[in-house]
Design a protein around this motif. Sequence first.
Motif, PDB file in Angstrom:
ATOM      1  N   LEU A 107      38.643  37.255  48.372  1.00 60.17           N
ATOM      2  CA  LEU A 107      39.764  37.438  47.471  1.00 60.17           C
ATOM      3  C   LEU A 107      39.664  36.144  46.724  1.00 60.17           C
ATOM      4  O   LEU A 107      39.688  36.130  45.433  1.00 60.17           O
ATOM      5  N   TRP A 108      39.471  35.064  47.234  1.00 60.71           N
ATOM      6  CA  TRP A 108      39.308  33.610  46.514  1.00 60.71           C
ATOM      7  C   TRP A 108      37.967  33.771  45.610  1.00 60.71           C
ATOM      8  O   TRP A 108      38.207  33.325  44.370  1.00 60.71           O
ATOM      9  N   THR A 109      36.899  34.490  46.139  1.00 65.12           N
ATOM     10  CA  THR A 109      35.745  34.493  45.176  1.00 65.12           C
ATOM     11  C   THR A 109      36.021  35.322  44.036  1.00 65.12           C
ATOM     12  O   THR A 109      35.598  35.095  42.932  1.00 65.12           O
ATOM     13  N   LYS A 110      36.628  36.627  44.120  1.00 67.50           N
ATOM     14  CA  LYS A 110      36.824  37.566  43.104  1.00 67.50           C
ATOM     15  C   LYS A 110      37.915  36.716  42.160  1.00 67.50           C
ATOM     16  O   LYS A 110      37.724  37.073  40.990  1.00 67.50           O
ATOM     17  N   THR A 111      38.980  36.255  42.731  1.00 69.16           N
ATOM     18  CA  THR A 111      39.788  35.393  41.765  1.00 69.16           C
ATOM     19  C   THR A 111      38.946  34.291  40.877  1.00 69.16           C
ATOM     20  O   THR A 111      39.336  34.546  39.604  1.00 69.16           O
ATOM     21  N   ARG A 112      38.210  33.751  41.453  1.00 68.91           N
ATOM     22  CA  ARG A 112      37.365  32.873  40.492  1.00 68.91           C
ATOM     23  C   ARG A 112      36.607  33.394  39.807  1.00 68.91           C
ATOM     24  O   ARG A 112      36.561  32.927  38.549  1.00 68.91           O
ATOM     25  N   GLN A 113      35.967  34.629  40.075  1.00 69.65           N
ATOM     26  CA  GLN A 113      35.232  35.382  39.130  1.00 69.65           C
ATOM     27  C   GLN A 113      36.019  35.800  37.937  1.00 69.65           C
ATOM     28  O   GLN A 113      35.742  35.591  36.789  1.00 69.65           O
ATOM     29  N   LEU A 114      37.191  36.432  38.253  1.00 67.75           N
ATOM     30  CA  LEU A 114      38.239  37.001  37.184  1.00 67.75           C
ATOM     31  C   LEU A 114      38.511  35.773  36.161  1.00 67.75           C
ATOM     32  O   LEU A 114      38.776  35.989  35.223  1.00 67.75           O
TER      33      LEU A 114
END
Length: 175
Positions: free
Chosen positions: A125-132
Amino acid sequence: MTQVAKALLVDDRRENLMALEAILQGLPVQSVAVESGEAALKQLLVDDFAVILLDAQMPDMDGFETASHIKRRERTRHVPIIFLTAADRDAQLALRGYAVGAVDYLTKPFDPWVLRAKVSVFVELWTKTRQLAAQSEMVRERDAQWRLLTDAVDEATTLLRTSDDTPDAIPRALT
């Protein structure tokens, strides 16, 4: 530049921190271990974390007090906290953990694979949030560039139209 996800491990017992580091070994997360609530709060001032594994019962500042400080700070209020504790006799402790903002409350001994799975979800979730966030910033930058370009074209068109009062002076491609 890709930033690696970090997990903040907070326990007053060094052997518990070493065990947590071993459990998280092989996951795409960097463990940062500290031995007190105060040290955790200091670490949160300088680093961003995907998840916090927090011992509920520690001397001086316990996990509940530490969590309440974490949740009061704008910068850290959304970091998920998983409480870990050996005290499973009192259901009120779990309720207290959830009341201060924990996403989970695990009693020792716990299944290491369950903890790995939970940490993996928060890291993803943290990684996807950073990507977004990065994609959103790129869209904002391109939108700003597009506005500058269209403003420049509008300005050039206006200048061309006002430079000569006759309609024949305007190139057909600009009309």
